[in-house]
Scaffold this motif. Structure first.
Motif, PDB file in Angstrom:
ATOM      1  N   MET A   1       0.862  -1.177   0.000  1.00 50.89           N
ATOM      2  CA  MET A   1       0.000   0.000   0.000  1.00 50.89           C
ATOM      3  C   MET A   1       0.900   1.230   0.000  1.00 50.89           C
ATOM      4  O   MET A   1       1.844   1.299   0.778  1.00 50.89           O
ATOM      5  CB  MET A   1      -0.879  -0.057   1.240  1.00 50.89           C
ATOM      6  CG  MET A   1      -2.019   0.915   1.269  1.00 50.89           C
ATOM      7  SD  MET A   1      -3.393   0.595   0.169  1.00 50.89           S
ATOM      8  CE  MET A   1      -4.339  -0.609   1.046  1.00 50.89           C
ATOM      9  N   PRO A   2       0.589   2.191  -0.849  1.00 49.31           N
ATOM     10  CA  PRO A   2       1.419   3.404  -0.874  1.00 49.31           C
ATOM     11  C   PRO A   2       1.174   4.271   0.354  1.00 49.31           C
ATOM     12  O   PRO A   2       0.215   4.060   1.094  1.00 49.31           O
ATOM     13  CB  PRO A   2       0.939   4.114  -2.141  1.00 49.31           C
ATOM     14  CG  PRO A   2      -0.489   3.712  -2.258  1.00 49.31           C
ATOM     15  CD  PRO A   2      -0.524   2.272  -1.781  1.00 49.31           C
ATOM     16  N   ALA A   3       2.021   5.245   0.508  1.00 46.76           N
ATOM     17  CA  ALA A   3       1.815   6.226   1.583  1.00 46.76           C
ATOM     18  C   ALA A   3       0.711   7.179   1.144  1.00 46.76           C
ATOM     19  O   ALA A   3       0.764   7.738   0.052  1.00 46.76           O
ATOM     20  CB  ALA A   3       3.102   6.987   1.836  1.00 46.76           C
ATOM     21  N   PHE A   4      -0.278   7.326   1.980  1.00 47.87           N
ATOM     22  CA  PHE A   4      -1.351   8.279   1.708  1.00 47.87           C
ATOM     23  C   PHE A   4      -1.135   9.513   2.571  1.00 47.87           C
ATOM     24  O   PHE A   4      -0.759   9.409   3.732  1.00 47.87           O
ATOM     25  CB  PHE A   4      -2.722   7.666   2.053  1.00 47.87           C
ATOM     26  CG  PHE A   4      -3.220   6.680   1.040  1.00 47.87           C
ATOM     27  CD1 PHE A   4      -3.936   7.112  -0.061  1.00 47.87           C
ATOM     28  CD2 PHE A   4      -2.973   5.333   1.183  1.00 47.87           C
ATOM     29  CE1 PHE A   4      -4.400   6.213  -1.005  1.00 47.87           C
ATOM     30  CE2 PHE A   4      -3.431   4.429   0.258  1.00 47.87           C
ATOM     31  CZ  PHE A   4      -4.150   4.864  -0.842  1.00 47.87           C
ATOM     32  N   ASP A  20      -9.045  13.767   1.185  1.00 48.02           N
ATOM     33  CA  ASP A  20      -9.034  12.934   2.396  1.00 48.02           C
ATOM     34  C   ASP A  20      -7.753  12.110   2.506  1.00 48.02           C
ATOM     35  O   ASP A  20      -7.015  12.227   3.470  1.00 48.02           O
ATOM     36  CB  ASP A  20     -10.244  12.003   2.437  1.00 48.02           C
ATOM     37  CG  ASP A  20     -11.526  12.717   2.834  1.00 48.02           C
ATOM     38  OD1 ASP A  20     -11.483  13.913   3.160  1.00 48.02           O
ATOM     39  OD2 ASP A  20     -12.578  12.051   2.822  1.00 48.02           O
ATOM     40  N   LEU A  21      -7.524  11.247   1.536  1.00 44.13           N
ATOM     41  CA  LEU A  21      -6.333  10.377   1.532  1.00 44.13           C
ATOM     42  C   LEU A  21      -5.786  10.367   0.105  1.00 44.13           C
ATOM     43  O   LEU A  21      -6.399   9.785  -0.796  1.00 44.13           O
ATOM     44  CB  LEU A  21      -6.693   8.946   1.949  1.00 44.13           C
ATOM     45  CG  LEU A  21      -7.206   8.776   3.369  1.00 44.13           C
ATOM     46  CD1 LEU A  21      -7.775   7.379   3.558  1.00 44.13           C
ATOM     47  CD2 LEU A  21      -6.100   9.030   4.365  1.00 44.13           C
ATOM     48  N   PHE A  22      -4.637  10.968  -0.090  1.00 50.01           N
ATOM     49  CA  PHE A  22      -4.093  11.149  -1.438  1.00 50.01           C
ATOM     50  C   PHE A  22      -2.799  10.378  -1.605  1.00 50.01           C
ATOM     51  O   PHE A  22      -1.840  10.581  -0.858  1.00 50.01           O
ATOM     52  CB  PHE A  22      -3.858  12.637  -1.698  1.00 50.01           C
ATOM     53  CG  PHE A  22      -3.401  12.964  -3.090  1.00 50.01           C
ATOM     54  CD1 PHE A  22      -4.009  12.412  -4.203  1.00 50.01           C
ATOM     55  CD2 PHE A  22      -2.355  13.847  -3.287  1.00 50.01           C
ATOM     56  CE1 PHE A  22      -3.590  12.730  -5.489  1.00 50.01           C
ATOM     57  CE2 PHE A  22      -1.924  14.182  -4.564  1.00 50.01           C
ATOM     58  CZ  PHE A  22      -2.549  13.616  -5.663  1.00 50.01           C
ATOM     59  N   ALA A  23      -2.786   9.472  -2.592  1.00 52.92           N
ATOM     60  CA  ALA A  23      -1.563   8.774  -2.995  1.00 52.92           C
ATOM     61  C   ALA A  23      -1.011   9.567  -4.179  1.00 52.92           C
ATOM     62  O   ALA A  23      -1.523   9.457  -5.295  1.00 52.92           O
ATOM     63  CB  ALA A  23      -1.864   7.329  -3.381  1.00 52.92           C
ATOM     64  N   GLU A  24      -0.025  10.388  -3.910  1.00 48.91           N
ATOM     65  CA  GLU A  24       0.446  11.359  -4.901  1.00 48.91           C
ATOM     66  C   GLU A  24       1.018  10.701  -6.155  1.00 48.91           C
ATOM     67  O   GLU A  24       0.680  11.085  -7.270  1.00 48.91           O
ATOM     68  CB  GLU A  24       1.479  12.286  -4.271  1.00 48.91           C
ATOM     69  CG  GLU A  24       1.859  13.427  -5.175  1.00 48.91           C
ATOM     70  CD  GLU A  24       2.710  14.461  -4.471  1.00 48.91           C
ATOM     71  OE1 GLU A  24       3.042  15.459  -5.121  1.00 48.91           O
ATOM     72  OE2 GLU A  24       3.048  14.276  -3.281  1.00 48.91           O
ATOM     73  N   ARG A  25       1.913   9.733  -5.987  1.00 46.66           N
ATOM     74  CA  ARG A  25       2.538   9.105  -7.152  1.00 46.66           C
ATOM     75  C   ARG A  25       1.502   8.444  -8.059  1.00 46.66           C
ATOM     76  O   ARG A  25       1.575   8.544  -9.281  1.00 46.66           O
ATOM     77  CB  ARG A  25       3.588   8.086  -6.713  1.00 46.66           C
ATOM     78  CG  ARG A  25       4.393   7.498  -7.873  1.00 46.66           C
ATOM     79  CD  ARG A  25       5.567   6.668  -7.396  1.00 46.66           C
ATOM     80  NE  ARG A  25       5.174   5.476  -6.692  1.00 46.66           N
ATOM     81  CZ  ARG A  25       4.943   4.298  -7.273  1.00 46.66           C
ATOM     82  NH1 ARG A  25       5.073   4.167  -8.563  1.00 46.66           N
ATOM     83  NH2 ARG A  25       4.588   3.257  -6.561  1.00 46.66           N
ATOM     84  N   GLY A  58      -5.771  14.718 -13.730  1.00 46.25           N
ATOM     85  CA  GLY A  58      -5.338  13.330 -13.659  1.00 46.25           C
ATOM     86  C   GLY A  58      -5.494  12.645 -12.317  1.00 46.25           C
ATOM     87  O   GLY A  58      -4.893  11.603 -12.074  1.00 46.25           O
ATOM     88  N   ILE A  59      -6.316  13.207 -11.446  1.00 43.63           N
ATOM     89  CA  ILE A  59      -6.526  12.590 -10.132  1.00 43.63           C
ATOM     90  C   ILE A  59      -7.825  11.787 -10.154  1.00 43.63           C
ATOM     91  O   ILE A  59      -8.897  12.328 -10.446  1.00 43.63           O
ATOM     92  CB  ILE A  59      -6.570  13.646  -9.016  1.00 43.63           C
ATOM     93  CG1 ILE A  59      -5.210  14.344  -8.915  1.00 43.63           C
ATOM     94  CG2 ILE A  59      -6.953  12.999  -7.669  1.00 43.63           C
ATOM     95  CD1 ILE A  59      -5.178  15.509  -7.939  1.00 43.63           C
ATOM     96  N   LEU A  60      -7.703  10.493  -9.867  1.00 43.50           N
ATOM     97  CA  LEU A  60      -8.852   9.606  -9.766  1.00 43.50           C
ATOM     98  C   LEU A  60      -9.405   9.685  -8.349  1.00 43.50           C
ATOM     99  O   LEU A  60      -8.662   9.514  -7.379  1.00 43.50           O
ATOM    100  CB  LEU A  60      -8.435   8.161 -10.065  1.00 43.50           C
ATOM    101  CG  LEU A  60      -9.479   7.078  -9.808  1.00 43.50           C
ATOM    102  CD1 LEU A  60     -10.650   7.231 -10.772  1.00 43.50           C
ATOM    103  CD2 LEU A  60      -8.847   5.704  -9.928  1.00 43.50           C
ATOM    104  N   SER A  88      -0.300   2.491 -10.539  1.00 43.01           N
ATOM    105  CA  SER A  88       1.170   2.620 -10.503  1.00 43.01           C
ATOM    106  C   SER A  88       1.850   1.726 -11.522  1.00 43.01           C
ATOM    107  O   SER A  88       3.053   1.861 -11.763  1.00 43.01           O
ATOM    108  CB  SER A  88       1.707   2.321  -9.099  1.00 43.01           C
ATOM    109  OG  SER A  88       1.437   0.981  -8.755  1.00 43.01           O
ATOM    110  N   ALA A  89       1.082   0.826 -12.148  1.00 42.97           N
ATOM    111  CA  ALA A  89       1.661  -0.067 -13.167  1.00 42.97           C
ATOM    112  C   ALA A  89       1.987   0.734 -14.419  1.00 42.97           C
ATOM    113  O   ALA A  89       1.246   1.619 -14.814  1.00 42.97           O
ATOM    114  CB  ALA A  89       0.681  -1.192 -13.496  1.00 42.97           C
ATOM    115  N   PRO A  90       3.125   0.405 -15.050  1.00 46.81           N
ATOM    116  CA  PRO A  90       3.472   1.106 -16.291  1.00 46.81           C
ATOM    117  C   PRO A  90       2.454   0.789 -17.385  1.00 46.81           C
ATOM    118  O   PRO A  90       1.928  -0.327 -17.442  1.00 46.81           O
ATOM    119  CB  PRO A  90       4.845   0.568 -16.661  1.00 46.81           C
ATOM    120  CG  PRO A  90       5.094  -0.596 -15.776  1.00 46.81           C
ATOM    121  CD  PRO A  90       4.099  -0.573 -14.664  1.00 46.81           C
ATOM    122  N   THR A  91       2.168   1.786 -18.201  1.00 45.28           N
ATOM    123  CA  THR A  91       1.236   1.579 -19.318  1.00 45.28           C
ATOM    124  C   THR A  91       2.037   1.445 -20.601  1.00 45.28           C
ATOM    125  O   THR A  91       3.152   1.919 -20.708  1.00 45.28           O
ATOM    126  CB  THR A  91       0.247   2.760 -19.438  1.00 45.28           C
ATOM    127  OG1 THR A  91       0.999   3.967 -19.632  1.00 45.28           O
ATOM    128  CG2 THR A  91      -0.622   2.863 -18.222  1.00 45.28           C
TER     129      THR A  91
END
Length: 92
Positions: A1-4, A20-25, A58-60, A88-91
């Motif tokens: 789990m990433p840092a939120f 509320d909880l943002f995973a920046e990367r 670009g924020i989901l 976070s997976a490469p496209t």
């Protein structure tokens, strides 16, 4: 789990929003919707407009209802992990 980051401050145009909880990367914002206020159609419309504005940069936005957080915490955790892993997976 990433840092939120809790209550992360994000500017979109001239507006400042707190997430509320943002995973920046991964550019994922988890919104934890309260038990009462989000039943109001006017509040829902405000949320939809805010989510659309965040999408322009670009924020989901992923929303979880209070009921799910209380009664299905493991499922919410699994869904969150699947979303941020996919983001976070490469496209290509």
């Amino acid at each position: 789990m990433p840092a939120f980051h809790r209550q992360a401050r994000v500017r979109v145009g001239r507006r400042t929003m707190y997430l509320d909880l943002f995973a920046e990367r991964e550019r994922v914002n988890i919104e934890l919707d309260g038990a009462t206020t989000h039943g109001d159609p006017r509040e829902r419309e405000i949320d939809l407009r805010r989510d659309a504005r965040l999408a322009t940069v670009g924020i989901l936005v992923v929303r979880f209802a209070h009921r799910r957080l209380v009664h299905e915490p493991d499922q919410v955790r699994r869904e969150t992990l699947a979303i941020v892993t996919r983001r976070s997976a490469p496209t290509g």
